[in-house]
Design an enzyme around this catalytic site. Structure first.
Site, short mmCIF file in Angstrom:
data_model
loop_
_atom_site.label_atom_id
_atom_site.label_comp_id
_atom_site.label_asym_id
_atom_site.label_seq_id
_atom_site.Cartn_x
_atom_site.Cartn_y
_atom_site.Cartn_z
N ASN A 152 -27.86 -59.42 1.00
CA ASN A 152 -26.38 -59.33 0.20
C ASN A 152 -26.41 -60.06 -1.12
O ASN A 152 -25.92 -60.99 -0.59
CB ASN A 152 -24.75 -58.27 0.06
CG ASN A 152 -24.01 -58.27 -1.43
OD1 ASN A 152 -24.46 -59.00 -2.34
ND2 ASN A 152 -23.31 -57.89 -1.32
N HIS A 161 -26.94 -52.30 -6.88
CA HIS A 161 -26.18 -53.85 -6.01
C HIS A 161 -26.79 -53.79 -4.90
O HIS A 161 -25.77 -52.21 -3.76
CB HIS A 161 -24.78 -54.06 -6.66
CG HIS A 161 -24.37 -55.00 -5.31
ND1 HIS A 161 -24.76 -56.09 -5.41
CD2 HIS A 161 -22.87 -55.12 -4.40
CE1 HIS A 161 -24.23 -57.11 -5.06
NE2 HIS A 161 -23.48 -56.66 -4.28
N CYS A 207 -21.10 -59.98 -7.72
CA CYS A 207 -22.43 -58.76 -7.58
C CYS A 207 -21.91 -58.31 -8.62
O CYS A 207 -23.30 -57.47 -9.37
CB CYS A 207 -21.35 -58.10 -6.68
SG CYS A 207 -21.21 -58.83 -4.99
N1 COA Z 1 -21.20 -57.02 14.59
C1 COA Z 1 -20.36 -56.05 15.09
N2 COA Z 1 -19.25 -55.64 15.04
C2 COA Z 1 -18.91 -55.53 13.83
C3 COA Z 1 -19.06 -56.17 13.04
C4 COA Z 1 -20.36 -57.35 13.09
N3 COA Z 1 -21.17 -57.93 11.62
N4 COA Z 1 -18.17 -56.78 11.97
C5 COA Z 1 -17.62 -55.60 12.09
N5 COA Z 1 -17.44 -54.66 13.42
C6 COA Z 1 -16.93 -54.60 14.83
C7 COA Z 1 -15.46 -54.26 14.02
O1 COA Z 1 -14.59 -55.02 14.56
C8 COA Z 1 -15.18 -52.39 14.33
O2 COA Z 1 -14.76 -52.54 16.27
P1 COA Z 1 -13.25 -52.17 16.33
O3 COA Z 1 -13.23 -50.50 16.17
O4 COA Z 1 -13.91 -52.87 17.47
O5 COA Z 1 -12.07 -52.12 15.85
C9 COA Z 1 -16.17 -51.99 14.05
O6 COA Z 1 -17.02 -52.47 14.21
C10 COA Z 1 -16.31 -51.50 13.02
O7 COA Z 1 -15.52 -51.61 12.15
P2 COA Z 1 -15.43 -51.16 10.44
O8 COA Z 1 -14.79 -52.54 9.45
O9 COA Z 1 -15.25 -50.19 10.83
O10 COA Z 1 -17.05 -51.28 10.03
P3 COA Z 1 -17.87 -50.37 9.01
O11 COA Z 1 -18.82 -49.68 9.36
O12 COA Z 1 -16.64 -50.11 7.76
O13 COA Z 1 -19.03 -52.14 8.48
C11 COA Z 1 -18.91 -53.31 6.97
C12 COA Z 1 -18.22 -53.51 7.55
C13 COA Z 1 -18.64 -54.42 6.06
C14 COA Z 1 -20.48 -53.45 7.00
C15 COA Z 1 -18.61 -52.40 6.14
O14 COA Z 1 -17.20 -51.62 5.58
C16 COA Z 1 -19.38 -52.42 4.27
O15 COA Z 1 -20.01 -53.26 4.05
N6 COA Z 1 -18.54 -52.62 3.32
C17 COA Z 1 -18.79 -52.85 1.69
C18 COA Z 1 -18.49 -54.36 2.40
C19 COA Z 1 -18.99 -55.21 0.27
O16 COA Z 1 -20.65 -53.95 0.39
N7 COA Z 1 -18.89 -56.37 0.40
C20 COA Z 1 -20.06 -56.39 -0.92
C21 COA Z 1 -18.51 -56.12 -1.76
S1 COA Z 1 -20.05 -56.77 -3.03
#
Ligand code: COA
Length: 326
Positions: A280, A250, A112
């Site tokens: 993304n 980004h 990215c």
């Molecule tokens: N839909 C519904 N629920 C989801 C889900 C989805 N797509 N993905 C995860 N969950 C759930 C999890 O299982 C978790 O459930 P639990 O509390 O019962 O265990 C809950 O939502 C919270 O999960 P968590 O991983 O803490 O969510 P988050 O708020 O951190 O959001 C991302 C997840 C991936 C959106 C976030 O971590 C993120 O944006 N990270 C950066 C990723 C990124 O930028 N990647 C590209 C880099 S270039």
């Protein structure tokens, strides 16, 4: 040393829109969760066009915008982690398709952060005087390397391409920083082919080429890096955040942008965000946003803006740029 400026931009996204509700039909997710946790409303997913196809269209638009002929390009760099082939490079395929007959063409892999890396690499060749004109692209059909059963990743990534034409000229790229930290390599990865040959008893595990992500670690990293590198790229330039019209991050998650804005104490409106419509798009996200801003007339000649990104590697970086187009 010469100065380097952006003289044209272009972008292209596939026609097919995929909504959050569309995804909720095959993974356990919801429109509300995706909007609230990521900011994404919809994304474009390619039905027929591979990475080269998207990139060629973005490249042609950038050349038209820059008012230059393909033969004028000396250097063609494509940032992609979703090439059509291991080889030849996507850049060589694009070179042939657009008729950039003189250009030395190659791909780079910085996920990215790829466009930021590409701009920096191209800039060095132009600053020294070795080349005069460069075409830099970020292009991805990320949907190829997504496990569509994995809700952690399939709600985030999407397809698109963006391009910029760089030329020796006015002072466009004012300062820049690119960095990598391989200790975080395991947080975001996509396996390639296993080690397997006639002479070795060893065969590494055959894993599908799907994106695996530790979302929380990447989130923490991004929230730290984005504000830090915005400040760092301004250091010793004589400019402050107040001089900056826009920050183009980004496009990964609106919550990352909100956290960065808060940390920096700047209005979130300074950050240009279009993730709601495209998701993304990895290496394409920054040039796609830049081209959209240019075409909407958001950038006036003389405006200062910062592009800042992070991605697998881990890689990260930023550029402070003056918009020199009239
Ligand atoms: N839909 C519904 N629920 C989801 C889900 C989805 N797509 N993905 C995860 N969950 C759930 C999890 O299982 C978790 O459930 P639990 O509390 O019962 O265990 C809950 O939502 C919270 O999960 P968590 O991983 O803490 O969510 P988050 O708020 O951190 O959001 C991302 C997840 C991936 C959106 C976030 O971590 C993120 O944006 N990270 C950066 C990723 C990124 O930028 N990647 C590209 C880099 S270039």
């Amino acid at each position: 040393m010469y100065n380097v400026e952006i003289i044209g931009t272009g972008s292209y996204v596939p026609e097919h829109r995929v909504s959050n509700d569309d995804l909720a039909k095959f993974v356990d997710t919801s429109d509300q969760w995706i909007r609230e946790r990521t900011g994404i409303i919809e994304r474009r997913i390619s039905l027929e066009e591979n990475t080269t196809e998207l990139a060629v269209k973005a490249a042609q638009r950038a050349l038209e915008d820059a008012h230059i002929a393909p033969e004028e390009i000396d250097l063609l760099i494509v940032a992609t982690v979703t090439p059509d082939y291991f080889f030849p490079s996507t850049a060589c395929l694009i070179q042939q398709r657009i008729g950039a007959v003189k250009a030395v063409s190659f791909d780079i892999s910085a996920a990215c952060t790829g466009f930021i890396f590409g701009l920096s690499i191209a800039g060095q060749f132009l600053k020294t005087g070795m080349y005069r004109t460069a075409l830099v692209l970020g292009a991805e059909v990320f949907s190829k390397i997504i496990d569509w059963e994995d809700r952690n990743t399939c709600v985030l990534f999407a397809d698109g391409a963006g391009a910029a034409v760089l030329r020796r000229g006015a002072e466009g790229i004012i300062s820049e920083l690119i960095r990598s930290d391989g200790s975080g390599a395991g947080h975001l990865e996509c396996p390639a082919v296993p080690l397997q040959n006639k002479f070795s008893a060893c065969s590494t595990e055959k894993r599908p080429s799907y994106t695996l992500m530790n979302g929380r670690e990447v989130f923490k990293f991004a929230v730290r890096i984005i504000p830090e590198y915005i400040e760092k790229v301004l250091t010793n330039t004589g400019y402050t955040l107040e001089d900056i019209k826009y920050i183009i991050p980004h496009q990964a998650n609106t919550r990352i942008v909100a956290a960065a804005a808060k940390k920096l104490g700047v209005d979130q409106a300074k950050f240009y965000v279009n993730i709601q419509y495209y998701g993304n798009t990895s290496g394409a996200s920054i040039p796609l946003a830049l081209d959209e801003m240019s075409r909407q007339g958001l950038l006036q000649k003389g405006d200062l803006f910062i592009i800042v990104g992070f991605g697998a590697g881990l890689t990260y970086g930023a550029q402070l740029i003056r918009w020199t187009k009239g």
